[in-house]
Design an enzyme around this catalytic site. Structure first.
Site, mmCIF file in Angstrom:
data_model
loop_
_atom_site.group_PDB
_atom_site.id
_atom_site.type_symbol
_atom_site.label_atom_id
_atom_site.label_comp_id
_atom_site.label_asym_id
_atom_site.label_seq_id
_atom_site.Cartn_x
_atom_site.Cartn_y
_atom_site.Cartn_z
ATOM 1 N N ASN A 1 0.380 -0.768 0.011
ATOM 2 C CA ASN A 1 -0.028 0.355 0.156
ATOM 3 C C ASN A 1 1.059 1.182 -0.293
ATOM 4 O O ASN A 1 0.074 2.439 -0.189
ATOM 5 C CB ASN A 1 -0.919 0.158 1.290
ATOM 6 N N TYR B 1 4.573 9.734 -11.228
ATOM 7 C CA TYR B 1 3.153 9.150 -10.686
ATOM 8 C C TYR B 1 2.451 8.128 -11.765
ATOM 9 O O TYR B 1 3.061 6.760 -11.498
ATOM 10 C CB TYR B 1 2.553 10.177 -9.890
ATOM 11 N N LYS C 1 3.132 3.938 -11.706
ATOM 12 C CA LYS C 1 1.806 3.514 -10.971
ATOM 13 C C LYS C 1 1.454 2.320 -12.666
ATOM 14 O O LYS C 1 1.044 0.658 -12.284
ATOM 15 C CB LYS C 1 0.705 3.691 -10.278
#
Length: 259
Positions: free
Chosen positions: A91, A157, A161
């Site tokens: 996470n 970012y 991801k």
């Protein structure tokens, strides 16, 4: 889940606040023992209190996921805490800077990829042998809507991801026949302390309110998700109810990606 997860052990990173804290508490409600990690001792203490309030057992480990040696030690100590490891929830993550590609700093790129990509890769690398000893298990990687679509100003970012999604898919293929299910949860906007801090950094009450309203409007549901809604999806993917779900990106985003 009618006790189907009772006695299992989960490692949850980035558990000192927000989504990670909610995941640890949600797993505890299902009888899962949790090993939580983060960089904030105070935050981990708060999460441990929530887990115990939910009736769970918890072991907290302060860890710096920017340090590969710390990552390896986290998995070793985490697996030893309750003498087994069944679930891994990657996470922890960082957003980096909001800027056009040409103005992104190399230092920000390296920090984002070390946290968002290298750390989950290393945790899977070191944790998978422990899961195999239990005959299988589940890994859930927290990706993002930004791992499925482009977000203006968030090139680094989004790239990180998208990389998480690549890791998820290949690990899922590699270990499906050995009983390890690997999947990703892809949130949109989530009402967490980190996001609230971002909006609070915008000067002027009207500007802050307008920025939040504009962001919420990108979600067809008309609001941000709660951390608990993301946690419920993670618990589901860990559970036997998801026994035939392998290598997916589960969007929990109020329609953000579909919009």
């Amino acid at each position: 889940m009618t006790g189907s997860m009772n006695g299992k052990v989960a490692l949850v990173t980035g558990a000192s606040s927000g989504i990670g804290q909610a995941i640890a508490a949600a797993l505890a409600k299902e009888g899962v023992k949790t090993v939580i990690s983060g960089r904030s001792v105070q935050g981990l203490s708060e999460t441990a209190s929530r887990v115990k309030a939910a009736g769970g057992e918890v072991h907290a480990i302060e860890a710096d996921l920017m340090d590969p040696a710390s990552v390896e030690l986290l998995v070793t100590d985490g697996a030893a805490a309750f003498d087994r490891l069944d679930y891994v929830v990657n996470n922890a993550g960082t957003q980096g800077e909001v800027n056009v590609v040409a103005d992104q700093r190399l230092e920000s790129y390296e920090e984002v990829f070390a946290t968002n990509v290298r750390a989950p890769f290393l945790i899977m690398k070191y944790a998978i042998p422990h899961l195999l000893r239990q005959g299988g298990g589940a890994i859930v990687n927290l990706a993002s809507g930004g791992g499925l679509v482009g977000v203006p100003g968030a090139s680094v970012y989004c790239a990180s991801k998208h990389a998480v999604m690549g890791l998820t898919k290949v690990a899922a293929i590699d270990y499906a026949k050995q009983g390890i299910r690997v999947n990703a949860v892809n949130p949109g906007g989530v009402d967490t302390p980190m996001l609230r801090k971002f909006f609070e950094s915008i000067p002027g009450d009207d500007a802050r309110a307008a920025a939040r309203a504009a962001f919420e409007a990108t979600h067809p549901i008309g609001r941000l998700a709660t951390a608990e809604e993301i946690a419920d999806a993670v618990v589901f993917l860990c559970s036997p109810k998801a026994s035939n779900i392998v290598g997916i990106a589960l969007s929990v985003d109020g329609g953000y990606v579909a919009n």
